[in-house]
Design a protein around this motif. Sequence first.
Motif, PDB file in Angstrom:
ATOM      1  N   GLN B  37       0.826  -1.196   0.000  1.00  0.00           N
ATOM      2  CA  GLN B  37       0.000   0.000   0.000  1.00  0.00           C
ATOM      3  C   GLN B  37       0.873   1.265   0.000  1.00  0.00           C
ATOM      4  O   GLN B  37       0.594   2.231  -0.701  1.00  0.00           O
ATOM      5  CB  GLN B  37      -0.905  -0.034   1.240  1.00  0.00           C
ATOM      6  CG  GLN B  37      -1.661   1.228   1.536  1.00  0.00           C
ATOM      7  CD  GLN B  37      -2.820   1.427   0.588  1.00  0.00           C
ATOM      8  OE1 GLN B  37      -3.448   0.457   0.179  1.00  0.00           O
ATOM      9  NE2 GLN B  37      -3.072   2.651   0.218  1.00  0.00           N
ATOM     10  N   GLU B 115      -7.967   1.747  -7.871  1.00  0.00           N
ATOM     11  CA  GLU B 115      -8.345   0.438  -8.389  1.00  0.00           C
ATOM     12  C   GLU B 115      -7.312  -0.616  -7.965  1.00  0.00           C
ATOM     13  O   GLU B 115      -7.666  -1.715  -7.521  1.00  0.00           O
ATOM     14  CB  GLU B 115      -8.461   0.483  -9.910  1.00  0.00           C
ATOM     15  CG  GLU B 115      -9.131  -0.763 -10.419  1.00  0.00           C
ATOM     16  CD  GLU B 115      -9.739  -0.576 -11.785  1.00  0.00           C
ATOM     17  OE1 GLU B 115      -9.650   0.540 -12.325  1.00  0.00           O
ATOM     18  OE2 GLU B 115     -10.302  -1.549 -12.302  1.00  0.00           O
ATOM     19  N   MET B 117      -5.466  -0.496  -5.379  1.00  0.00           N
ATOM     20  CA  MET B 117      -5.635  -0.681  -3.940  1.00  0.00           C
ATOM     21  C   MET B 117      -6.791  -1.640  -3.652  1.00  0.00           C
ATOM     22  O   MET B 117      -6.642  -2.610  -2.897  1.00  0.00           O
ATOM     23  CB  MET B 117      -5.950   0.699  -3.367  1.00  0.00           C
ATOM     24  CG  MET B 117      -5.715   0.907  -1.934  1.00  0.00           C
ATOM     25  SD  MET B 117      -5.691   2.721  -1.685  1.00  0.00           S
ATOM     26  CE  MET B 117      -7.164   2.915  -0.738  1.00  0.00           C
ATOM     27  N   PHE B 118      -7.930  -1.393  -4.296  1.00  0.00           N
ATOM     28  CA  PHE B 118      -9.101  -2.242  -4.031  1.00  0.00           C
ATOM     29  C   PHE B 118      -8.857  -3.669  -4.517  1.00  0.00           C
ATOM     30  O   PHE B 118      -9.284  -4.635  -3.886  1.00  0.00           O
ATOM     31  CB  PHE B 118     -10.349  -1.666  -4.708  1.00  0.00           C
ATOM     32  CG  PHE B 118     -10.726  -0.286  -4.240  1.00  0.00           C
ATOM     33  CD1 PHE B 118     -10.271   0.198  -3.020  1.00  0.00           C
ATOM     34  CD2 PHE B 118     -11.523   0.534  -5.017  1.00  0.00           C
ATOM     35  CE1 PHE B 118     -10.602   1.465  -2.578  1.00  0.00           C
ATOM     36  CE2 PHE B 118     -11.865   1.810  -4.576  1.00  0.00           C
ATOM     37  CZ  PHE B 118     -11.402   2.272  -3.359  1.00  0.00           C
ATOM     38  N   TRP B 121      -6.858  -5.641  -2.151  1.00  0.00           N
ATOM     39  CA  TRP B 121      -7.637  -6.053  -0.992  1.00  0.00           C
ATOM     40  C   TRP B 121      -8.474  -7.290  -1.317  1.00  0.00           C
ATOM     41  O   TRP B 121      -8.586  -8.190  -0.508  1.00  0.00           O
ATOM     42  CB  TRP B 121      -8.560  -4.913  -0.544  1.00  0.00           C
ATOM     43  CG  TRP B 121      -7.816  -3.736   0.003  1.00  0.00           C
ATOM     44  CD1 TRP B 121      -6.469  -3.612   0.096  1.00  0.00           C
ATOM     45  CD2 TRP B 121      -8.378  -2.549   0.534  1.00  0.00           C
ATOM     46  NE1 TRP B 121      -6.148  -2.405   0.650  1.00  0.00           N
ATOM     47  CE2 TRP B 121      -7.307  -1.728   0.926  1.00  0.00           C
ATOM     48  CE3 TRP B 121      -9.676  -2.083   0.706  1.00  0.00           C
ATOM     49  CZ2 TRP B 121      -7.496  -0.474   1.488  1.00  0.00           C
ATOM     50  CZ3 TRP B 121      -9.863  -0.845   1.262  1.00  0.00           C
ATOM     51  CH2 TRP B 121      -8.776  -0.048   1.645  1.00  0.00           C
TER      52      TRP B 121
END
Lengths: 623, 270
Positions: B37, B115, B117-118, B121
């Motif tokens: 991140q 995007e 980052m998501f 996850w």
Amino acid sequence: MEQRIAQAEPRNHPQPKVLRMAPVLRGLIWATIGFVVFDLFTVAVDPYRGNPLVTEPSAVIGWVGGLLGWLLGVGGYEEMILPLFGSPSTWVEPKDWRRYFGLSTNHKVIGIQYLFSSSSIFLIAGLDAMAMRYELMQPSMHFFTYTGQYLTAVGIHGSLMMFGVGTVAMISGLGNYFVPLMIGAKRTVFSRLSGIGHWLLPAGALTLIASPLLGYWDTGWRGYEPLASQDPGGMVYYYLGIFAMTFSTILSAVNLSATIIFHRAKGMTWARLPLFVWGILTVSLLNLIWQPEIEMTFVMALLDKLIPFHFWDALGSPETYLSMFWLFGHPEVYIIVLPAFAMWNEIIPVMAQKNLFARDWAIIGLIFVMMLSGLVWAHHMFTNMRNSEMFPFAFFTEMISIPTGFSFMAAIGTLWKARLRLTTPSLLVLMSLFNFVVGGLTGVYLADPPVNLQVHDTFFVIAHFHYTIIGGMIFTWIASMYYWLPKFSGRMYNETWGKLLAIWIFIGFNGTFGQMFLLGLDGMNRWVPAYPPYLKPMNYEVSLFAFFLGAGFIAHAIHIIWAWRNGPKAPENPWHSRTLEWLTTSPPPENNFDGEVEVVRGFYRYDHDEPSAYLVKDASESQ
Amino acid sequence: MGDAIVFVVIWGILTTLGEIWFRSIRAHSMYYTISNQGSIALSAFNFLSSWLMPIFIFVALMVIYTLIRFRAPNNEPKPSLVQAMRNKWYIFFWVAASFLLNIMFWLHPTSVDLEAMFTNWRQEKKQNPLIVNVTARQWEWIFSYPQYGIKQAVNAQGLDEMELPVNRPVEFFLRSYDPFHTYDVYAGVIHSFWIPAFGIKEDVIPGETRTEFLVPNHVANFKTSPLVRVQCAEVCGPGHPYMEAPVSVVTAKQFAQWIAYQKKLQASGV
């Protein structure tokens, strides 16, 4: 016959009462009486009495009594209450310096009262900042003895600066003084309302300064819930102090926007309206929208504190408070800087004697910043919002830089190939352009969620908003004070000193806040009197620059006050400006203009010599 | 025209020099970052910096250029020689450039990185990550490892600490309440879970459970860099400055040893 005329004009009371006591002094005494009476009454009817004489609820109700006593004492009784009940007003405004220490209906007196009040608040909040910086010179507690003290100092600094200086100095201060002059009006629309509005400002500031008497509060200037509802009693005076100060701003906004809409001189069309007046109009509309919103939020928070309603704790919705706060909180920064944007483009064409470039775009910029400012608040909440909301708010936040850029476009277009007289105001405006571009560009980092998740709530953010607010608004405020000094007092400042002091604060400012960006990136978080020791060397340096900056502001104040009283006599229109305020004598007479103003063309053309407005002297009106 | 050429040339030279300088420091320009991140944030920061540099230099140079080149010889109010009120090309260029730049910024670092980052996850959720329950109370961070039965991870002195194995995805569950409160465990305030070296910050809101995912990708601890710490970033009362806890990112073997040590500590009732 004579008798009847006197009665028809209640303001010219045949036998005006001679004031034996200065209104401010009387206001303080009445405020004390009001507080004690209301407080004792509350304690008397409180079923749980028996403990202290001042409780949280009685401090609130006592404060209302104190505020009423203060407002009546400074002249509200004679000027507002007596006419309300049909008696003639017995209020007589003194003609000398005493007029600044009581209720006034003259917009120029009110403007100077506002400038004096907000300068005093700037001094107090600035000294508060110096105390904070002194504390931060060491990584451990050494000046404040309890972290709550430091956090209260932070809260009072922020609240006073935001609500007592940022939204006041240029809008209520310079706005009240110059808007009627610049639109050719003889007075403002609601002059009595505006007169009483000023006296709410010192009342609010004193309330905030007195808040530690009820206990150290921890939330900073934002009053974050649910921490605020479990904080000590000082929190109550945070809400009440800000309530009084924002109410003063609302009254100013009502008065100024109504004056701009209804009291323009003949020929003063919207297309000819000066830039600064546009700035004040857009800001006043913003104030009318968002100040009531934050007042309502704070009234709810105050009730939540006195009666545990659980609006914003785990039983309610903590994020609703955040949204309600920032819904106001972000437009607030545009409320602060819009008049500064407008002022750049007011000063630069005059100093360069050059046509204002792309005037319409500069105004469109102001209007679009005003409209977009309500759509960006949630970028303060990237750390606690739904992921799906990050896209739209990042979008709007980035887009607001476009209309902001229009002010820069006009300023730079005017500077290009100009023949700029390098006076203190123009130097300060150039510095302000430089500082604001740093503040604006670092805002792009904050608008980007992944970066924001790292630098949010660190010194990076502190540096960013001080660049926009001090760098944008305070520098322009000082520039405007120098620019208009010959109008205020008919006297001139010392050019060498003015420039020297401008360079002084520029160095102090960039040294202080420029390094704060690096501190933030290095992991320095906000609201801490104690921090990991590896951050000490840079904090120590920042503090030294901060003291230097603080001394520079005081030096500017001393120089301006000196020039106001003892400076060399200034010519009638020293800058060769074309706006209307220079059409009258300096300082302006009671009724602003010695006749009727008629505007015939715009004010920002320097390529011809025809006057933009005429003064039509009416024989029946002249004395 | 001459002024414009000179200005653009100086602007070009300064921008080039600025970019070269920035490229030489950009590896360290933002902060020490040891998570996936953090690298997203760092690359966004660097990208924005190199694009904002010419804009900053444009305005700063304009201020200085005006002071030198367009300065009136004295303070006599004489009209400027050039009196343009409008220049179609300049306005068009300015407005178009600011629109394009902003849309690019929204598309490039913002949308693309969000995007990424998501997506990170989502994928890591499937791969059986290490779960760390983080409880924020006034004023302490409590870390528990439910997969290993550890209720509160502490060091030998009984102070809270967090250890994470390197290169294993971590899922944090963040809650704000006070398990030790005498009568009202739900009396929590907003805290903010921030590990500077990881480039994450998530507010911990009373009454809600927040999650964070990331992969720490370097062995490090509070002693190697003070940025490897949990720090509360949202003001939460007088104890706020002291609400921090050391973090260690260790190898899988060291982590297993640490878990065994924690189990022993817990069994002995310390």
